[in-house]
Every structure is written in C-alpha cells, then in structure tokens.
Design a protein around this motif. Structure first.
Motif, PDB file in Angstrom:
ATOM      1  N   ASN A  42      -4.085 -12.419   9.528  1.00  0.00           N
ATOM      2  CA  ASN A  42      -2.622 -12.547   9.601  1.00  0.00           C
ATOM      3  C   ASN A  42      -2.013 -12.719   8.214  1.00  0.00           C
ATOM      4  O   ASN A  42      -0.942 -12.171   7.909  1.00  0.00           O
ATOM      5  N   GLY A  43      -2.708 -13.487   7.387  1.00  0.00           N
ATOM      6  CA  GLY A  43      -2.210 -13.696   6.032  1.00  0.00           C
ATOM      7  C   GLY A  43      -2.201 -12.409   5.225  1.00  0.00           C
ATOM      8  O   GLY A  43      -1.272 -12.163   4.432  1.00  0.00           O
ATOM      9  N   LEU A  44      -3.221 -11.550   5.429  1.00  0.00           N
ATOM     10  CA  LEU A  44      -3.258 -10.274   4.717  1.00  0.00           C
ATOM     11  C   LEU A  44      -2.106  -9.369   5.156  1.00  0.00           C
ATOM     12  O   LEU A  44      -1.484  -8.692   4.330  1.00  0.00           O
ATOM     13  N   VAL A  45      -1.851  -9.337   6.466  1.00  0.00           N
ATOM     14  CA  VAL A  45      -0.743  -8.513   6.957  1.00  0.00           C
ATOM     15  C   VAL A  45       0.576  -9.009   6.378  1.00  0.00           C
ATOM     16  O   VAL A  45       1.407  -8.211   5.898  1.00  0.00           O
ATOM     17  N   ALA A  46       0.780 -10.317   6.412  1.00  0.00           N
ATOM     18  CA  ALA A  46       2.036 -10.876   5.912  1.00  0.00           C
ATOM     19  C   ALA A  46       2.204 -10.639   4.412  1.00  0.00           C
ATOM     20  O   ALA A  46       3.322 -10.388   3.931  1.00  0.00           O
ATOM     21  N   ALA A  47       1.111 -10.711   3.658  1.00  0.00           N
ATOM     22  CA  ALA A  47       1.208 -10.609   2.206  1.00  0.00           C
ATOM     23  C   ALA A  47       1.239  -9.167   1.711  1.00  0.00           C
ATOM     24  O   ALA A  47       1.922  -8.863   0.718  1.00  0.00           O
ATOM     25  N   ASN A  48       0.523  -8.250   2.376  1.00  0.00           N
ATOM     26  CA  ASN A  48       0.303  -6.916   1.813  1.00  0.00           C
ATOM     27  C   ASN A  48       1.036  -5.788   2.527  1.00  0.00           C
ATOM     28  O   ASN A  48       1.356  -4.773   1.896  1.00  0.00           O
ATOM     29  N   TYR A  49       1.278  -5.919   3.832  1.00  0.00           N
ATOM     30  CA  TYR A  49       1.707  -4.762   4.605  1.00  0.00           C
ATOM     31  C   TYR A  49       3.024  -4.171   4.093  1.00  0.00           C
ATOM     32  O   TYR A  49       3.189  -2.952   4.017  1.00  0.00           O
ATOM     33  N   ASP A  50       3.959  -5.018   3.748  1.00  0.00           N
ATOM     34  CA  ASP A  50       5.277  -4.546   3.305  1.00  0.00           C
ATOM     35  C   ASP A  50       5.448  -4.621   1.793  1.00  0.00           C
ATOM     36  O   ASP A  50       6.586  -4.550   1.291  1.00  0.00           O
TER      37      ASP A  50
END
Length: 297
Positions: A42-50
């Motif tokens: 979840n942290g990777l999605v929040a930090a990197n996706y956008d």
C-alpha cells in the motif's frame, strides 16, 4: 486435589495443547507478516503510482533488476513497439470476468527492449482459448509512460503458441529469441500517439490491508483458548474426584451405622451367673455401649 495432573494421560493432554498453541501462534505470526506485506505494498502504491514519470535513462537499471521500493514508479519511454511479437497471457481475470493481458516488446531509442503490458482483453467468442481480436499498438515512434512491476514466477503450465501462462519474462525472452530486459516490465499508463483500439486499462491497485489483522488475533485467541479449555477440564475433573470421595465417605459411614444398629438389636437377657461375675453377653453389651458412646462423642 490436582495431583492427577501428574498422570500420563493429563501430561499427554498438556503436550497436545502446547503443540496446538504453537501451531496457532505460528499461523498468527504468518498473518501478521502478510499484514506487513500488505502495508508495504500500500505504501508503494501511495508513494509511486502517481509520481512524475522518470526518464528511461534514469530507470534503465530498474528494468534489469527492480528494487522493491521502486515498484509502480512511472517511467517515460520513447521508441517503437515490436507488434509482430505480441503475446497474450492466459487466465487473467478482471472484476470477476475471465480474460487475457496483452504483452508487447518495446524497443527504446537507447536500443534496449522492454516489455509493456498494454492491458486486458475478455475471452473470445469466435475461437475457444483466444481473444477475438488483439488491438495493434501505435506504429512508428511512440512516447509511452509505463509503471514498473516485477515479473512473475513460472506457474508450471504450458500455453498455446503466442500465449504465456504467466508474465515470466525469462520465458518470454526465450520465445522471442532476442534479448529483453527481464528485471521488470511496464504496465501501460499512456501512449502518444494513441492507438485506434486499446485493451482495457488495468485498474489501480487497491489500498487495502485485508483481514490479516483480524485473522491473526483469532489465531492467537485460539492458542490461549487451548490452555483455558485444559484448565476448565482439570477443574471439572477435580470436582468429580472430590464428589467421588465424598460419596465414598458417606457410603462408608452408612455401612458403619448399619453394623452398629445390628449390634444394638434387642436381645434376650441371659440369666446372671450364680457367682455374681458378668456373663460373656454382658461383657459384649458393655463393649458395644462404649463404642456407641465414643462414636456419639
């Protein structure tokens, strides 16, 4: 009262409860590890996706060996799709519907070939086991933004020609017959110019911790309940043993009372001896009377 716990049977029960509790604790820890993994994802999605796209020159090493903390990082690519080598990946459900994902090699202007996942297609109606059509990517020079994702392991299944059982990049490289970056592939975010037709975009990963915490607490509770159950069973056994002793004592007391009543039954008084000395019956009665007096006292 609880000396029976030292018996072989109860020691065996105790060991069984210990094994059960250890297994429950291990499962609880496993669920906690799964929770940590979910939170990290979840942290990777929040930090990197956008995040803003990184030029391929800066992310080149990630396609050779992806660092976990770089997962979902957008990368800007410029080059050409190698449309003739398109492959589809089997058994890729989306929102509960069966389908495929479309992989296309992409040759960058730096000369490397990376794999781009262009999206999802439903199962076909015309030919079993294949999509009806696979939309072609744009021709010529294309600007692509794709998000980094690690390849998948071998699932131990074969696939028909032009298809893959999983996104195992090493296997795809073997089928292509030329070098491909196998450390990561890119999930299509955008391409310019746009193609006439495009597979359905893969959805953004959900930020969800799942039920791992509740499952973990349940397993830990089961471990504790094993000892609680053993303690309750021991308490019940101690109560049963106490009641058995009390019943045995009451039965013994009742037996003595019956015996004394038999001795106290009315008896014909024998004639006294002429010399004045007590007879044997009188001595026996005196003895029984003394026993009765002692019991009452």
């Amino acid at each position: 009262m609880y000396r029976f716990l030292a018996s072989t049977r109860w020691l065996g029960w105790f060991l069984m409860v210990c094994v059960f509790a250890a297994a429950c604790a291990a499962l609880g820890n496993w669920q906690m590890n799964r929770l940590d993994e979910a939170r990290a994802d979840n942290g990777l999605v929040a930090a990197n996706y956008d995040a803003a796209p990184v030029p391929y020159a800066e992310a080149r090493q990630e396609f050779s060996r992806l660092a976990p903390e770089r997962t979902w990082t957008p990368v800007a690519l410029r080059g050409q799709y190698l449309d003739r080598d398109t492959a589809v990946v089997r058994n890729r459900p989306l929102n509960g519907a069966p389908g495929y994902e479309v992989l296309v090699p992409f040759r960058t202007q730096e000369g490397d070939v990376v794999v781009v996942n262009r999206g999802w297609l439903p199962i076909g109606n015309d030919t079993a086991g294949r999509p009806d059509t696979v939309p072609a990517p744009p021709s010529g020079t294309v600007d692509v933004v794709a998000r980094l994702k690690a390849g998948e392991p071998d699932v131990g299944r074969t696939a028909p020609a032009g298809q893959l059982a999983s996104i195992q990049l090493e296997r795809y490289e073997q089928l292509l017959g030329y070098d491909v970056q196998t450390g990561a592939y890119g999930v299509l975010a955008s391409e310019e110019p746009a193609a006439a037709g495009t597979p359905a975009a893969l959805p953004r990963p959900e930020i969800d911790e799942g039920n791992h915490l509740s499952y973990s607490l349940q397993w830990f509770a089961f471990a504790v309940l094993g000892f609680v159950g053993l303690g309750y069973a021991a308490k019940q056994q101690a109560r049963i043993n106490r009641e058995d002793r009390e019943e045995a004592a009451e039965a013994a007391a009742a037996g003595v009372e019956v015996l004394h009543s038999a001795y106290r039954a009315p008896r014909r008084r024998p004639a006294k001896r002429r010399d004045g000395r007590p007879t044997d019956e009188e001595l026996e009665d005196a003895y029984l009377d003394s026993l009765e007096a002692g019991r009452k006292s």
